[in-house]
Design a protein around this motif. Structure first.
Motif, PDB file in Angstrom:
ATOM      1  N   ASN A  92      -5.750 -11.513   3.162  1.00  0.00           N
ATOM      2  CA  ASN A  92      -5.114 -10.714   4.222  1.00  0.00           C
ATOM      3  C   ASN A  92      -6.154  -9.948   5.045  1.00  0.00           C
ATOM      4  O   ASN A  92      -5.898  -8.866   5.537  1.00  0.00           O
ATOM      5  CB  ASN A  92      -4.082  -9.759   3.611  1.00  0.00           C
ATOM      6  CG  ASN A  92      -2.839 -10.491   3.152  1.00  0.00           C
ATOM      7  OD1 ASN A  92      -2.498 -11.535   3.698  1.00  0.00           O
ATOM      8  ND2 ASN A  92      -2.170  -9.960   2.145  1.00  0.00           N
ATOM      9  N   LYS A 146      -0.214   2.845   5.325  1.00  0.00           N
ATOM     10  CA  LYS A 146       0.766   2.571   6.377  1.00  0.00           C
ATOM     11  C   LYS A 146       1.197   3.865   7.100  1.00  0.00           C
ATOM     12  O   LYS A 146       1.553   3.840   8.272  1.00  0.00           O
ATOM     13  CB  LYS A 146       1.981   1.855   5.799  1.00  0.00           C
ATOM     14  CG  LYS A 146       1.739   0.385   5.477  1.00  0.00           C
ATOM     15  CD  LYS A 146       3.050  -0.305   5.110  1.00  0.00           C
ATOM     16  CE  LYS A 146       2.835  -1.811   4.933  1.00  0.00           C
ATOM     17  NZ  LYS A 146       4.113  -2.546   4.816  1.00  0.00           N
ATOM     18  N   SER A 196       2.323  -4.412   8.498  1.00  0.00           N
ATOM     19  CA  SER A 196       2.487  -5.320   7.353  1.00  0.00           C
ATOM     20  C   SER A 196       1.262  -5.328   6.435  1.00  0.00           C
ATOM     21  O   SER A 196       0.165  -4.975   6.848  1.00  0.00           O
ATOM     22  CB  SER A 196       2.712  -6.734   7.911  1.00  0.00           C
ATOM     23  OG  SER A 196       2.651  -7.693   6.888  1.00  0.00           O
ATOM     24  N   GLY A 197       1.489  -5.795   5.209  1.00  0.00           N
ATOM     25  CA  GLY A 197       0.375  -5.992   4.286  1.00  0.00           C
ATOM     26  C   GLY A 197      -0.374  -7.285   4.586  1.00  0.00           C
ATOM     27  O   GLY A 197      -1.497  -7.489   4.140  1.00  0.00           O
ATOM     28  N   VAL A 208      10.617 -14.864  -0.540  1.00  0.00           N
ATOM     29  CA  VAL A 208      10.699 -16.257  -1.007  1.00  0.00           C
ATOM     30  C   VAL A 208       9.510 -16.546  -1.930  1.00  0.00           C
ATOM     31  O   VAL A 208       8.540 -15.786  -1.946  1.00  0.00           O
ATOM     32  CB  VAL A 208      10.695 -17.253   0.193  1.00  0.00           C
ATOM     33  CG1 VAL A 208      11.972 -17.133   1.016  1.00  0.00           C
ATOM     34  CG2 VAL A 208       9.465 -17.052   1.089  1.00  0.00           C
ATOM     35  N   LYS A 212       5.615  -6.470  -4.839  1.00  0.00           N
ATOM     36  CA  LYS A 212       6.629  -7.334  -5.435  1.00  0.00           C
ATOM     37  C   LYS A 212       5.993  -8.623  -5.973  1.00  0.00           C
ATOM     38  O   LYS A 212       5.695  -9.535  -5.205  1.00  0.00           O
ATOM     39  CB  LYS A 212       7.696  -7.662  -4.401  1.00  0.00           C
ATOM     40  CG  LYS A 212       8.525  -6.436  -4.042  1.00  0.00           C
ATOM     41  CD  LYS A 212       9.568  -6.735  -3.013  1.00  0.00           C
ATOM     42  CE  LYS A 212      10.509  -5.540  -2.897  1.00  0.00           C
ATOM     43  NZ  LYS A 212      11.501  -5.694  -1.838  1.00  0.00           N
ATOM     44  N   GLU A 261      -4.045 -14.694  -1.564  1.00  0.00           N
ATOM     45  CA  GLU A 261      -3.780 -14.721  -0.120  1.00  0.00           C
ATOM     46  C   GLU A 261      -4.786 -13.783   0.544  1.00  0.00           C
ATOM     47  O   GLU A 261      -4.862 -12.597   0.207  1.00  0.00           O
ATOM     48  CB  GLU A 261      -2.346 -14.250   0.166  1.00  0.00           C
ATOM     49  CG  GLU A 261      -1.974 -14.375   1.634  1.00  0.00           C
ATOM     50  CD  GLU A 261      -0.573 -13.851   1.929  1.00  0.00           C
ATOM     51  OE1 GLU A 261       0.108 -13.337   1.014  1.00  0.00           O
ATOM     52  OE2 GLU A 261      -0.186 -13.931   3.104  1.00  0.00           O
ATOM     53  N   SER A 267      -4.279 -10.383  -1.611  1.00  0.00           N
ATOM     54  CA  SER A 267      -3.095 -10.407  -2.471  1.00  0.00           C
ATOM     55  C   SER A 267      -3.286 -11.451  -3.566  1.00  0.00           C
ATOM     56  O   SER A 267      -3.697 -12.573  -3.291  1.00  0.00           O
ATOM     57  CB  SER A 267      -1.848 -10.788  -1.659  1.00  0.00           C
ATOM     58  OG  SER A 267      -1.462  -9.716  -0.838  1.00  0.00           O
ATOM     59  N   GLU A 281      -2.431  -6.145  -5.185  1.00  0.00           N
ATOM     60  CA  GLU A 281      -3.128  -6.061  -3.900  1.00  0.00           C
ATOM     61  C   GLU A 281      -4.465  -5.344  -4.084  1.00  0.00           C
ATOM     62  O   GLU A 281      -4.511  -4.194  -4.505  1.00  0.00           O
ATOM     63  CB  GLU A 281      -2.246  -5.336  -2.873  1.00  0.00           C
ATOM     64  CG  GLU A 281      -1.075  -6.218  -2.458  1.00  0.00           C
ATOM     65  CD  GLU A 281       0.055  -5.471  -1.786  1.00  0.00           C
ATOM     66  OE1 GLU A 281       0.326  -4.317  -2.176  1.00  0.00           O
ATOM     67  OE2 GLU A 281       0.662  -6.034  -0.866  1.00  0.00           O
ATOM     68  N   ASP A 338       8.409  -3.050   8.738  1.00  0.00           N
ATOM     69  CA  ASP A 338       7.612  -3.807   7.779  1.00  0.00           C
ATOM     70  C   ASP A 338       7.982  -5.293   7.974  1.00  0.00           C
ATOM     71  O   ASP A 338       8.968  -5.590   8.666  1.00  0.00           O
ATOM     72  CB  ASP A 338       8.009  -3.295   6.384  1.00  0.00           C
ATOM     73  CG  ASP A 338       7.544  -4.190   5.267  1.00  0.00           C
ATOM     74  OD1 ASP A 338       6.346  -4.492   5.239  1.00  0.00           O
ATOM     75  OD2 ASP A 338       8.376  -4.586   4.426  1.00  0.00           O
ATOM     76  N   ARG A 374       4.312 -14.664  -8.507  1.00  0.00           N
ATOM     77  CA  ARG A 374       5.739 -15.022  -8.500  1.00  0.00           C
ATOM     78  C   ARG A 374       5.965 -16.402  -9.122  1.00  0.00           C
ATOM     79  O   ARG A 374       6.983 -16.667  -9.732  1.00  0.00           O
ATOM     80  CB  ARG A 374       6.279 -14.971  -7.063  1.00  0.00           C
ATOM     81  CG  ARG A 374       7.782 -15.108  -6.940  1.00  0.00           C
ATOM     82  CD  ARG A 374       8.252 -14.809  -5.541  1.00  0.00           C
ATOM     83  NE  ARG A 374       8.133 -13.404  -5.188  1.00  0.00           N
ATOM     84  CZ  ARG A 374       9.013 -12.462  -5.507  1.00  0.00           C
ATOM     85  NH1 ARG A 374      10.100 -12.779  -6.179  1.00  0.00           N
ATOM     86  NH2 ARG A 374       8.810 -11.213  -5.158  1.00  0.00           N
TER      87      ARG A 374
END
Ligand SMILES: O=P(O)(O)OC[C@H]1O[C@H](O[C@H]2O[C@H](CO)[C@@H](O)[C@H](O)[C@H]2O)[C@H](O)[C@@H](O)[C@@H]1O
Length: 339
Positions: free
Chosen positions: A201, A253, A124-125, A95, A240, A199, A206, A244, A86, A210
């Protein structure tokens, strides 16, 4: 020994071998899991696993892949290990700014060394282009959008167009215009919420929170859920501190792992050991596939106890680095020994 423990583990979890390595027919589905994995083991950037209640007993159930290294290599003798990794939280630390989740030069070197000895893929996502931009290696295969965009090895029939040109396997391609429309609508929906960001993707979107003040988390979730609720072609999962939005097709996956094993030519091989390292809920689908094969190593990256079907664990990307370096070193020494 390791296989016996994994078999016992699978038995305890109630797994059955129902799995075929051939890529599944892609069919629409309604999202079965509301993934929620906000507790990501970060504590303002510093990890404090020794202070985390229950970590020691969790570790006893999910032993460190570093401590189990000799058992792993013993099991791998004479077999073909195939490595799956991943990206976020595994090869790069979590981050605040998703655009700054860079991989260290040491990690890049380690992945490259591993890929010299074992077929290696990154699932990856992120969009495939984005994860490739971060990783910058040409000796690994890339699957983006949680496996909905796979650049498979050239022998894959489905990875060629009518003229025989190589291309990516994209089971949600037909959804693309709708996904782009949804992305714009999501932008409008969250515009007012400070710190929220979208984001793109490619086959998934996404919605990051955060950097949103915690008082607004619920508001953001409600707004996004409200928008997705009426669209039967989409479903929502949680990672996290990220929501999504994905096309509602049965492909994850785990399916990507199977697809890559198949196109790498291992679908019928009896001596294949897939090793998957990942940290998030969507990685559980890949762990599940390995567990149901009863061959291979599902490894969770976590510095806090969490629900997982992975058997082994690593605390954080620094332990992933140590593990990958050791794996490459072991294989190198084996090659020298047999020369
Ligand atoms: O499957 P992965 O490669 O693990 O991708 C899953 C999501 O990872 C990224 O978000 C996560 O990492 C960010 C950078 O550290 C962090 O800011 C964010 O809070 C995490 O959720 C990525 O940005 C997402 O698009 C992926 O879906």
């Amino acid at each position: 020994m390791m296989m016996r423990r994994l078999t016992k583990f699978n038995h305890t979890m109630g797994f059955q071998i129902t799995h075929s390595n051939r890529p599944k027919k892609v069919k629409p589905f309604s999202c079965p899991t509301n993934y929620n994995d906000n507790n990501d083991g970060t504590n303002g950037g510093s990890l404090i696993p020794d202070d985390v209640p229950g970590y020691a007993s969790w570790l006893a159930k999910h032993p460190s892949a570093l401590n189990m290294f000799d058992s792993i290599t013993k099991e791998a003798k004479g077999k073909k290990m195939v490595v799956f990794l991943d990206y976020d939280g595994t090869l790069s630390p979590i981050v605040d700014d998703p655009d700054k989740a860079f991989m260290s030069a040491e990690m890049r070197k380690a992945v490259s060394e591993v890929a010299k000895h074992f077929p290696t893929s990154i699932i990856s996502g992120r969009s495939r282009e984005k994860v490739k931009e971060f990783v910058q290696l040409s000796n690994v295969y890339y699957a983006g959008s949680h496996g909905l965009d796979i650049m498979a090895p050239p022998r894959a029939v489905k990875a060629c167009d009518k003229k025989g040109n190589e291309g990516a396997f994209q089971p949600a391609k037909l959804f693309l215009p709708e996904i782009q429309k949804m992305s714009k609508e999501l932008e409008d929906t969250i515009r007012e919420i400070q710190g929220a960001r979208i984001e793109d993707n490619k086959f998934c979107i996404s919605v990051h929170y955060r950097q949103v003040p915690s008082k607004d988390h619920e508001l953001l979730k409600e707004k996004v859920k409200y928008l997705v609720r009426d669209r039967s072609n989409f479903c929502l999962t949680e990672g996290k501190m990220v929501l999504e939005v994905r096309p509602a097709i049965e492909w994850n996956k785990g399916d990507a792992l199977n697809y890559l094993l198949d196109t790498l030519g291992f679908s019928n091989a009896k001596d294949v050991l897939p090793l998957y390292i990942g940290d998030d809920r969507t990685d559980e689908d890949a762990f599940k596939v390995i567990a149901s094969r009863r061959e291979g190593f599902p490894i969770i990256v976590s510095s806090i106890p969490k629900d997982t079907i992975a058997w082994l664990s690593l605390r954080d990307p620094s332990e992933v680095l140590a593990f990958l370096l050791r794996l490459a070193k072991w294989k190198k020494s084996e090659i020298h020994f047999f020369k």
